[in-house]
Enzyme design. Structure first.
Site, PDB file in Angstrom:
ATOM      1  N   ILE A  69       2.362 -15.308  13.642  1.00 42.16           N
ATOM      2  CA  ILE A  69       1.124 -14.577  13.368  1.00 42.16           C
ATOM      3  C   ILE A  69      -0.050 -15.120  14.181  1.00 42.16           C
ATOM      4  O   ILE A  69      -1.044 -14.433  14.397  1.00 42.16           O
ATOM      5  CB  ILE A  69       0.806 -14.638  11.850  1.00 42.16           C
ATOM      6  CG1 ILE A  69      -0.222 -13.562  11.484  1.00 42.16           C
ATOM      7  CG2 ILE A  69       0.352 -16.041  11.432  1.00 42.16           C
ATOM      8  CD1 ILE A  69      -0.345 -13.321   9.991  1.00 42.16           C
ATOM      9  N   LYS A  70       0.082 -16.364  14.660  1.00 42.07           N
ATOM     10  CA  LYS A  70      -1.027 -17.006  15.370  1.00 42.07           C
ATOM     11  C   LYS A  70      -1.345 -16.342  16.711  1.00 42.07           C
ATOM     12  O   LYS A  70      -2.418 -16.569  17.275  1.00 42.07           O
ATOM     13  CB  LYS A  70      -0.729 -18.488  15.580  1.00 42.07           C
ATOM     14  CG  LYS A  70      -0.553 -19.293  14.294  1.00 42.07           C
ATOM     15  CD  LYS A  70      -1.853 -19.454  13.548  1.00 42.07           C
ATOM     16  CE  LYS A  70      -1.729 -20.481  12.430  1.00 42.07           C
ATOM     17  NZ  LYS A  70      -2.991 -20.732  11.756  1.00 42.07           N
ATOM     18  N   ASP A  71      -0.421 -15.529  17.225  1.00 39.31           N
ATOM     19  CA  ASP A  71      -0.711 -14.801  18.468  1.00 39.31           C
ATOM     20  C   ASP A  71      -1.975 -13.952  18.310  1.00 39.31           C
ATOM     21  O   ASP A  71      -2.758 -13.796  19.247  1.00 39.31           O
ATOM     22  CB  ASP A  71       0.450 -13.865  18.827  1.00 39.31           C
ATOM     23  CG  ASP A  71       1.704 -14.609  19.275  1.00 39.31           C
ATOM     24  OD1 ASP A  71       1.650 -15.844  19.358  1.00 39.31           O
ATOM     25  OD2 ASP A  71       2.724 -13.945  19.527  1.00 39.31           O
ATOM     26  N   ALA A 129      -5.119 -16.182  18.440  1.00 39.55           N
ATOM     27  CA  ALA A 129      -5.233 -16.898  19.721  1.00 39.55           C
ATOM     28  C   ALA A 129      -5.885 -16.002  20.772  1.00 39.55           C
ATOM     29  O   ALA A 129      -6.833 -16.410  21.464  1.00 39.55           O
ATOM     30  CB  ALA A 129      -3.854 -17.355  20.188  1.00 39.55           C
TER      31      ALA A 129
END
Length: 453
Positions: A42-44, A47
């Site tokens: 999910i961090k995409d 970022a």
């Protein structure tokens, strides 16, 4: 249709109904599968949002270096974006994080500095402090600071929240999210509560983290802080992205429950996910009495299981921490099935001839060698034969001159698979210290006997 680059594939992840692992939990339980993002987490989402905002504000300039403290997933999103946009990356992380996460960051060309976990955030050795120092020292650098950079929450307000609302046709009643930086739960929760203020936002915390007590009492209690194993959730400080007004409650989940639940998701649902997903499902099950049959619950599955192969998906790692108690034979159960015998040892000062006589009289092929009561090596028939063929005069020499490395040591929780892999033509046995501190030996014969018994 095609995409112009990999970054355009971020988001629009599927929502999948859970059918087995949540049996007994009222309502419809849906998992938001964030592993389908190109960086497998999910961090995409946040970022790329943090980078876009920094470019617009001029904080991130062409050819610059991105410096960030990350548990791995944010770093992956940043590194992926950096490749497409022409930036360099330096990441600091903690020695708690899985080797797979660090290796993945390096595979994307990032420099990774591993820092100690068990230090205060203000300590100059912490991964927060090291990343801040590098930002000051490295020319043309920018630190996203995912904890306090509100672009983190905004990314989920703009993408994750709307996706969930549309995918559930506005029927969602509960959102369950593991809380680390706080961006996912705060941004997604804010959007959903604006659509329907009755939606409950539940944060999953871990023992050793400050969130739950702070939410319930308003007290930041340093006594709540201690090292824990669970990755990706919990903190020992209060990130700006954690919006406590949006989060209705926190539930703590133990390291053991989170680790075992992570494995169960793969085994029972066929969904290969990371540690925070296990914690989230563990927390949901603990809170099941608060749910009704008509509820629609969305649980965020943050990242992919491939980043935890050496940990939650490794049975020996689980056994070493006392997390796994299954039917598979261990050193302890092998010893329990073995006849009680005294281990034969020889002192390192004994002669080679004495070793030959002991081997013959005891009808054994290898003997542990001791020095002042400690096992320091072993001597085998083959070692003696090789030595005497080269130099027959060695018969009177001390066995310390021809002994080889000691048998491998294992602990009582080591699995039969690991023990079997350690027994080979160089080592006919392994050593183990029993509960009373006595050294025992396990041979291939003992393993066969335990299996057949």
């Amino acid at each position: 249709m095609w995409y112009n680059n990999i970054l355009e594939t971020i988001g629009n992840t599927p929502l999948v109904k859970l059918n087995t692992i949540t049996k007994g939990v009222p309502g419809t339980i849906l998992a938001k599968i964030e592993t389908t993002n190109p960086g497998n987490s999910i961090k995409d989402r946040m970022a790329i949002k943090m980078i876009d905002d920094a470019e617009k504000s001029g904080k991130l300039k062409p050819g610059g270096t991105i410096i960030e403290g990350t548990s791995g997933n944010t770093g992956m999103g940043l590194a992926m974006a950096a490749i497409i946009k022409g930036y360099k990356c330096i990441f600091t992380t903690t020695d708690k994080q899985s080797k797979e996460k660090v290796d993945a960051l390096r595979a994307f060309g990032a420099e990774v500095i591993v820092c100690p976990t068990n230090v205060e955030p203000e300590d100059p050795r912490s991964y927060y402090s090291v990343s801040s120092r590098l930002e000051r020292e490295v020319p043309n650098s920018w630190k996203p600071n995912q904890y306090d950079n509100l672009a983190n929450s905004q990314a989920h307000y703009e993408s994750t929240g709307p996706e969930i609302w549309e995918q559930t046709e506005g029927k969602i009643t509960h959102l369950v999210v593991g809380v680390g930086t706080g961006g996912t739960i705060s941004g997604t929760g804010k959007y959903l509560k604006e659509k329907n203020p009755n939606i409950q936002i539940w944060g999953i915390d871990t023992y050793g983290s400050v969130f739950k007590k702070y939410k319930e009492t308003g007290i930041f209690d340093k006594d709540e802080i201690y090292p824990y194993i669970t990755e990706g959730i919990g903190e020992d400080f209060l990130p700006a992205n954690v919006n406590f007004d949006v989060i209705d409650l926190f539930e703590k989940v133990t390291d053991k429950d989170a680790a075992l639940m992570t494995r169960d998701i793969a085994r029972k649902e066929g969904i290969f996910v990371g540690n925070s997903a296990g914690a989230a499902i563990g927390g949901l099950i603990q809170l099941k009495d608060k749910l009704k049959p008509e509820d629609v619950v969305v649980v965020i599955f943050h990242d992919h299981g491939s980043r935890y192969m050496g940990k939650m998906y490794n049975e020996d790692w689980l056994r070493e921490r006392g997390f796994l108690q299954d039917e598979k034979l261990t050193a302890k159960s092998i010893l329990a099935k073995k006849e009680a015998t005294e281990i034969v040892t020889l002192d390192a000062t004994k002669s080679v001839l004495e070793a030959i006589n002991t081997i013959k009289s005891m009808n054994i092929s290898q003997i542990p060698v001791t020095q002042q009561g400690m096992i320091v090596g072993k001597i085998a028939e083959s070692d003696i034969l090789t030595a005497l063929l080269e130099n027959p005069g060695l018969k009177s020499a001390p066995i310390s001159e021809i002994m080889t490395a000691t048998f491998p040591f294992v602990d009582l929780n080591t699995s039969i698979d690991k023990i079997s892999s350690l027994i080979n033509k160089e080592n006919s046995a392994v050593l183990v210290e029993d509960e009373s501190g006595k050294i025992e030996i396990i041979t291939q014969y003992d393993i066969i006997n335990a299996i057949s018994g």
